[in-house]
Design a protein around this motif. Structure first.
Motif, PDB file in Angstrom:
ATOM      1  N   UNK A  47       0.557  -1.018  -0.066  1.00 49.16           N
ATOM      2  CA  UNK A  47       0.331   0.277  -0.027  1.00 49.16           C
ATOM      3  C   UNK A  47       1.147   0.939  -0.221  1.00 49.16           C
ATOM      4  N   UNK A  48       2.105   1.362   0.658  1.00 50.50           N
ATOM      5  CA  UNK A  48       3.145   2.343   1.183  1.00 50.50           C
ATOM      6  C   UNK A  48       3.253   2.128  -0.617  1.00 50.50           C
ATOM      7  N   UNK A  49       3.893   1.477  -1.102  1.00 49.07           N
ATOM      8  CA  UNK A  49       4.373   1.789  -2.374  1.00 49.07           C
ATOM      9  C   UNK A  49       3.209   2.643  -3.580  1.00 49.07           C
ATOM     10  N   UNK A  50       1.943   1.681  -3.277  1.00 47.42           N
ATOM     11  CA  UNK A  50       0.880   1.909  -4.816  1.00 47.42           C
ATOM     12  C   UNK A  50       0.991   3.965  -3.838  1.00 47.42           C
ATOM     13  N   UNK A  51       0.838   4.174  -2.951  1.00 50.64           N
ATOM     14  CA  UNK A  51       0.751   5.292  -3.000  1.00 50.64           C
ATOM     15  C   UNK A  51       1.565   6.292  -2.764  1.00 50.64           C
ATOM     16  N   UNK A  52       2.686   6.191  -3.046  1.00 48.49           N
ATOM     17  CA  UNK A  52       3.988   6.930  -3.170  1.00 48.49           C
ATOM     18  C   UNK A  52       4.227   6.936  -5.374  1.00 48.49           C
ATOM     19  N   UNK A  53       3.384   5.599  -5.861  1.00 48.22           N
ATOM     20  CA  UNK A  53       3.529   5.449  -6.958  1.00 48.22           C
ATOM     21  C   UNK A  53       2.519   6.776  -7.348  1.00 48.22           C
ATOM     22  N   UNK A  54       1.649   6.801  -6.875  1.00 46.49           N
ATOM     23  CA  UNK A  54       0.286   7.803  -7.218  1.00 46.49           C
ATOM     24  C   UNK A  54       0.624   9.367  -6.774  1.00 46.49           C
ATOM     25  N   UNK A  55       1.567   9.543  -6.168  1.00 48.00           N
ATOM     26  CA  UNK A  55       2.406  10.734  -5.487  1.00 48.00           C
ATOM     27  C   UNK A  55       2.933  11.350  -6.971  1.00 48.00           C
ATOM     28  N   UNK A  56       3.572  10.360  -7.045  1.00 47.60           N
ATOM     29  CA  UNK A  56       5.061  10.357  -8.941  1.00 47.60           C
ATOM     30  C   UNK A  56       3.640  10.580  -9.903  1.00 47.60           C
ATOM     31  N   UNK A  57       3.017  10.393  -9.878  1.00 47.97           N
ATOM     32  CA  UNK A  57       1.782   9.860 -11.173  1.00 47.97           C
ATOM     33  C   UNK A  57       1.255  11.670 -11.060  1.00 47.97           C
ATOM     34  N   UNK A  58       0.954  12.046  -9.856  1.00 48.73           N
ATOM     35  CA  UNK A  58      -0.140  12.977  -9.753  1.00 48.73           C
ATOM     36  C   UNK A  58       0.597  14.040  -9.945  1.00 48.73           C
ATOM     37  N   UNK A  59       2.426  14.360  -9.264  1.00 49.06           N
ATOM     38  CA  UNK A  59       3.024  15.472  -9.651  1.00 49.06           C
ATOM     39  C   UNK A  59       3.461  15.609 -11.245  1.00 49.06           C
ATOM     40  N   UNK A  60       3.357  14.480 -11.981  1.00 49.60           N
ATOM     41  CA  UNK A  60       3.825  14.852 -13.220  1.00 49.60           C
ATOM     42  C   UNK A  60       2.613  14.498 -13.431  1.00 49.60           C
ATOM     43  N   UNK A  61       1.621  15.422 -13.838  1.00 50.38           N
ATOM     44  CA  UNK A  61      -0.143  15.178 -14.277  1.00 50.38           C
ATOM     45  C   UNK A  61      -0.342  16.792 -14.151  1.00 50.38           C
ATOM     46  N   UNK A  62       0.504  17.117 -12.877  1.00 56.87           N
ATOM     47  CA  UNK A  62       0.687  18.153 -12.501  1.00 56.87           C
ATOM     48  C   UNK A  62       1.647  19.533 -12.979  1.00 56.87           C
ATOM     49  N   UNK A  63       2.810  18.907 -13.189  1.00 53.13           N
ATOM     50  CA  UNK A  63       3.555  19.714 -13.726  1.00 53.13           C
ATOM     51  C   UNK A  63       4.718  19.182 -14.352  1.00 53.13           C
ATOM     52  N   UNK A  64       4.266  18.589 -14.881  1.00 58.27           N
ATOM     53  CA  UNK A  64       5.455  18.112 -16.674  1.00 58.27           C
ATOM     54  C   UNK A  64       4.679  18.712 -17.922  1.00 58.27           C
ATOM     55  N   UNK A  65       3.637  19.018 -17.930  1.00 58.66           N
ATOM     56  CA  UNK A  65       2.768  19.368 -18.568  1.00 58.66           C
ATOM     57  C   UNK A  65       2.901  18.690 -20.115  1.00 58.66           C
ATOM     58  N   UNK A  66       2.736  17.594 -20.040  1.00 60.03           N
ATOM     59  CA  UNK A  66       2.515  16.332 -20.721  1.00 60.03           C
ATOM     60  C   UNK A  66       0.932  15.862 -21.098  1.00 60.03           C
TER      61      UNK A  66
END
Length: 138
Positions: A47-66
């Motif tokens: 669960x901790x890994x899944x939540x960390x993955x979620x944060x990484x994906x959410x950061x990319x969605x918010x900040x990567x501009x892709x």
């Protein structure tokens, strides 16, 4: 703190990643390609890994501009490794303001509680790659 929408099935990590991916796509409008190799039973560590993955994906969605982000997860005999990659604007990780705690708290600290780790490779204009590692045994 992220609460998963529903309990993953007994099948575990793979299904949780798929549910998380669908949630992020619905929230942000990005497209994600998800490749998973293997599976692991659901527990606090996964669960901790899944939540960390979620944060990484959410950061990319918010900040990567892709419009699309790639997620690759591999469950091996002793560990799970996840990569979240985008070809976006990138950034200099060492210049993230101290009050921006998503990377440190939501990814790295969460995994460190379970002997895991999170690393980020990024450069301006060069996209970002987040690598998350979690040993399967404590």
């Amino acid at each position: 703190v992220y609460k998963r929408q529903s309990e993953p099935s007994e099948a575990g990590f793979k299904e949780a990643l798929e549910a998380m991916r669908s949630e992020i796509e619905a929230l942000t409008g990005i497209t994600t390609s998800l490749v998973t190799v293997g599976n692991a039973p659901w527990n606090d560590r996964v669960e901790a890994l899944t939540m960390a993955t979620r944060e990484a994906l959410l950061n990319a969605a918010k900040h990567a501009g892709v419009d699309d982000v790639a997620v690759y997860a591999e469950v091996a005999d002793e560990a799970i490794t996840v990569f979240v990659r985008d070809r976006g604007v990138g950034f200099e990780p060492e210049q993230v303001a101290p009050d921006r705690r998503g990377i440190a708290d939501s990814m790295q600290a969460r995994l460190q509680q379970h002997a895991g780790s999170g690393t980020i490779r990024s450069s301006p204009g060069g996209g970002t790659e987040v690598r998350l590692d979690l040993p399967l045994a404590p």
